[in-house]
Design a protein around this motif. Structure first.
Motif, PDB file in Angstrom:
ATOM      1  N   LEU A  76       0.873  -1.167   0.000  1.00  0.00           N
ATOM      2  CA  LEU A  76       0.000   0.000   0.000  1.00  0.00           C
ATOM      3  C   LEU A  76       0.915   1.223   0.000  1.00  0.00           C
ATOM      4  CD1 LEU A  76      -2.946   1.012   0.235  1.00  0.00           C
ATOM      5  CD2 LEU A  76      -2.568   1.136   2.696  1.00  0.00           C
ATOM      6  N   VAL A  77       0.810   2.064  -1.035  1.00  0.00           N
ATOM      7  CA  VAL A  77       1.709   3.210  -1.189  1.00  0.00           C
ATOM      8  C   VAL A  77       0.885   4.487  -1.241  1.00  0.00           C
ATOM      9  CG1 VAL A  77       3.496   4.251  -2.635  1.00  0.00           C
ATOM     10  CG2 VAL A  77       3.308   1.774  -2.515  1.00  0.00           C
ATOM     11  N   LYS A  78       1.279   5.481  -0.413  1.00  0.00           N
ATOM     12  CA  LYS A  78       0.592   6.778  -0.418  1.00  0.00           C
ATOM     13  C   LYS A  78       1.190   7.595  -1.559  1.00  0.00           C
ATOM     14  CE  LYS A  78      -0.181   8.958   3.534  1.00  0.00           C
ATOM     15  NZ  LYS A  78      -0.011   9.883   4.670  1.00  0.00           N
ATOM     16  N   ILE A  79       0.376   7.861  -2.604  1.00  0.00           N
ATOM     17  CA  ILE A  79       0.902   8.563  -3.785  1.00  0.00           C
ATOM     18  C   ILE A  79       0.537  10.035  -3.809  1.00  0.00           C
ATOM     19  CG2 ILE A  79       1.101   6.535  -5.259  1.00  0.00           C
ATOM     20  CD1 ILE A  79      -1.587   7.250  -6.474  1.00  0.00           C
ATOM     21  N   ALA A  80      -0.527  10.438  -3.084  1.00  0.00           N
ATOM     22  CA  ALA A  80      -0.909  11.848  -3.027  1.00  0.00           C
ATOM     23  C   ALA A  80      -1.220  12.222  -1.588  1.00  0.00           C
ATOM     24  CB  ALA A  80      -2.107  12.110  -3.923  1.00  0.00           C
ATOM     25  N   PRO A  81      -0.177  12.520  -0.782  1.00  0.00           N
ATOM     26  CA  PRO A  81      -0.408  12.804   0.634  1.00  0.00           C
ATOM     27  C   PRO A  81      -1.110  14.131   0.886  1.00  0.00           C
ATOM     28  CG  PRO A  81       1.912  13.064   0.098  1.00  0.00           C
ATOM     29  CD  PRO A  81       1.240  12.532  -1.129  1.00  0.00           C
ATOM     30  N   GLY A  82      -1.071  15.058  -0.077  1.00  0.00           N
ATOM     31  CA  GLY A  82      -1.637  16.389   0.149  1.00  0.00           C
ATOM     32  C   GLY A  82      -3.137  16.461  -0.019  1.00  0.00           C
ATOM     33  N   SER A  83      -3.746  15.495  -0.701  1.00  0.00           N
ATOM     34  CA  SER A  83      -5.188  15.573  -0.939  1.00  0.00           C
ATOM     35  C   SER A  83      -5.967  15.124   0.300  1.00  0.00           C
ATOM     36  CB  SER A  83      -5.555  14.703  -2.145  1.00  0.00           C
ATOM     37  OG  SER A  83      -5.229  13.359  -1.885  1.00  0.00           O
ATOM     38  N   VAL A  84      -7.261  15.465   0.324  1.00  0.00           N
ATOM     39  CA  VAL A  84      -8.096  15.100   1.463  1.00  0.00           C
ATOM     40  C   VAL A  84      -9.212  14.207   0.953  1.00  0.00           C
ATOM     41  CG1 VAL A  84      -9.613  15.973   3.288  1.00  0.00           C
ATOM     42  CG2 VAL A  84      -7.584  17.272   2.613  1.00  0.00           C
ATOM     43  N   PRO A  85      -9.334  12.970   1.340  1.00  0.00           N
ATOM     44  CA  PRO A  85      -8.340  12.179   2.088  1.00  0.00           C
ATOM     45  C   PRO A  85      -7.164  11.799   1.193  1.00  0.00           C
ATOM     46  CG  PRO A  85     -10.164  10.781   1.431  1.00  0.00           C
ATOM     47  CD  PRO A  85     -10.514  12.180   0.999  1.00  0.00           C
ATOM     48  N   PRO A  86      -6.023  11.400   1.785  1.00  0.00           N
ATOM     49  CA  PRO A  86      -4.853  11.045   0.984  1.00  0.00           C
ATOM     50  C   PRO A  86      -5.154   9.861   0.057  1.00  0.00           C
ATOM     51  CG  PRO A  86      -4.352  10.967   3.340  1.00  0.00           C
ATOM     52  CD  PRO A  86      -5.787  11.285   3.212  1.00  0.00           C
ATOM     53  N   VAL A  87      -4.518   9.870  -1.121  1.00  0.00           N
ATOM     54  CA  VAL A  87      -4.737   8.808  -2.105  1.00  0.00           C
ATOM     55  C   VAL A  87      -3.656   7.753  -1.944  1.00  0.00           C
ATOM     56  CG1 VAL A  87      -4.942   8.264  -4.551  1.00  0.00           C
ATOM     57  CG2 VAL A  87      -5.776  10.449  -3.697  1.00  0.00           C
ATOM     58  N   CYS A  88      -4.086   6.492  -1.813  1.00  0.00           N
ATOM     59  CA  CYS A  88      -3.161   5.372  -1.699  1.00  0.00           C
ATOM     60  C   CYS A  88      -3.423   4.399  -2.840  1.00  0.00           C
ATOM     61  CB  CYS A  88      -3.339   4.649  -0.367  1.00  0.00           C
ATOM     62  SG  CYS A  88      -2.877   5.668   1.050  1.00  0.00           S
ATOM     63  N   LYS A  89      -2.378   3.727  -3.291  1.00  0.00           N
ATOM     64  CA  LYS A  89      -2.513   2.779  -4.386  1.00  0.00           C
ATOM     65  C   LYS A  89      -1.891   1.452  -3.985  1.00  0.00           C
ATOM     66  CE  LYS A  89      -1.806   2.234  -9.299  1.00  0.00           C
ATOM     67  NZ  LYS A  89      -1.344   2.786 -10.535  1.00  0.00           N
ATOM     68  N   ILE A  90      -2.501   0.386  -4.451  1.00  0.00           N
ATOM     69  CA  ILE A  90      -1.956  -0.953  -4.219  1.00  0.00           C
ATOM     70  C   ILE A  90      -1.026  -1.266  -5.375  1.00  0.00           C
ATOM     71  CG2 ILE A  90      -2.528  -3.391  -4.035  1.00  0.00           C
ATOM     72  CD1 ILE A  90      -5.257  -2.512  -2.907  1.00  0.00           C
ATOM     73  N   MET A  91       0.247  -1.567  -5.072  1.00  0.00           N
ATOM     74  CA  MET A  91       1.239  -1.860  -6.103  1.00  0.00           C
ATOM     75  C   MET A  91       2.405  -2.626  -5.519  1.00  0.00           C
ATOM     76  SD  MET A  91       3.346   1.718  -6.583  1.00  0.00           S
ATOM     77  CE  MET A  91       2.003   2.830  -6.808  1.00  0.00           C
ATOM     78  N   ASP A  92       3.246  -3.146  -6.399  1.00  0.00           N
ATOM     79  CA  ASP A  92       4.501  -3.768  -5.982  1.00  0.00           C
ATOM     80  C   ASP A  92       5.534  -2.647  -5.910  1.00  0.00           C
ATOM     81  OD1 ASP A  92       6.775  -5.209  -5.528  1.00  0.00           O
ATOM     82  OD2 ASP A  92       6.522  -6.579  -7.222  1.00  0.00           O
ATOM     83  N   TYR A  93       5.850  -2.202  -4.689  1.00  0.00           N
ATOM     84  CA  TYR A  93       6.700  -1.017  -4.518  1.00  0.00           C
ATOM     85  C   TYR A  93       8.120  -1.226  -5.040  1.00  0.00           C
ATOM     86  CZ  TYR A  93       8.515   3.250  -2.453  1.00  0.00           C
ATOM     87  OH  TYR A  93       9.085   4.482  -2.273  1.00  0.00           O
ATOM     88  N   GLY A  94       8.666  -2.410  -4.867  1.00  0.00           N
ATOM     89  CA  GLY A  94      10.013  -2.693  -5.373  1.00  0.00           C
ATOM     90  C   GLY A  94      10.079  -2.551  -6.882  1.00  0.00           C
ATOM     91  N   LYS A  95       9.086  -3.080  -7.571  1.00  0.00           N
ATOM     92  CA  LYS A  95       9.020  -2.984  -9.036  1.00  0.00           C
ATOM     93  C   LYS A  95       8.840  -1.526  -9.461  1.00  0.00           C
ATOM     94  CE  LYS A  95       6.373  -4.825 -12.914  1.00  0.00           C
ATOM     95  NZ  LYS A  95       5.227  -5.637 -13.295  1.00  0.00           N
TER      96      LYS A  95
END
Length: 183
Positions: free
Chosen positions: A54-73
């Motif tokens: 689970l990666v937070k890609i847009a921390p500034g928005s309300v609520p913050p946007v998170c995406k499910i991805m393979d972070y290493g890749k």
């Protein structure tokens, strides 16, 4: 499934997995579809269920946007793109050619060919004439040589800076014309 998939990377730009402590987040799946707004713990549970991060890609928005991805890749592909972009950029250098006011015709033509090669490669060119001793009394000879050099390069270069006297030398700057493709 309480496996910790987070690992330390020297320069982390995103918050991942357990580092995300927001009460609620907007979740985007690994395929790109929006799953809606839910609690951070529920989003993490979904990501771990798919064996992804689970990666937070847009921390500034309300609520913050998170995406499910393979972070290493994701990090690997990002570094690959950065390397490719770095490889394709051309750093413009300033090359210098020095001459004397008593330069011969053959020497002048060699310096001219060298300067034209630098300009074709996309570099700026500084052409300098150094005066010694009594030559300082005849600076007009140096000015004439610089103008002759600039006239010979008009097809591939534009005159950036007119010939200017600096101490015991006279210099001018040429830059490649924009129509010339840089390497």
């Amino acid at each position: 499934m309480n496996a910790w998939r987070c690992f330390l990377i020297a320069n982390m730009a995103h918050q991942i997995n357990e580092e995300i402590r927001d009460r609620e987040v907007r979740l985007i799946s690994d395929t790109g579809e929006q799953l809606g707004i839910m609690s951070g713990a529920a989003a993490l549970e979904i990501a771990l269920g798919k064996d992804l991060d689970l990666v937070k890609i847009a921390p500034g928005s309300v609520p913050p946007v998170c995406k499910i991805m393979d972070y290493g890749k994701f990090r690997f592909e990002q570094s690959k793109r950065e390397k490719e972009a770095k490889k394709n950029q051309h750093i413009v250098e300033i090359k210098e050619i020095r001459m004397s006011p008593v330069i011969g015709d053959n020497d002048f033509s060699v310096k001219l060919r060298t300067g034209q090669k630098f300009l074709r490669d996309g570099d700026r060119l500084k052409v300098t004439i150094r005066f010694r001793g009594r030559q300082l009394a005849h600076t007009e000879i140096g000015l004439e040589i610089l103008k002759r050099y600039a006239d010979a390069c008009t097809e591939i270069a534009a005159l950036d800076k007119e010939p200017k006297f600096e101490g015991r030398s006279m210099a001018m700057f040429l830059s490649p014309k924009p129509s010339q493709p840089a390497k």
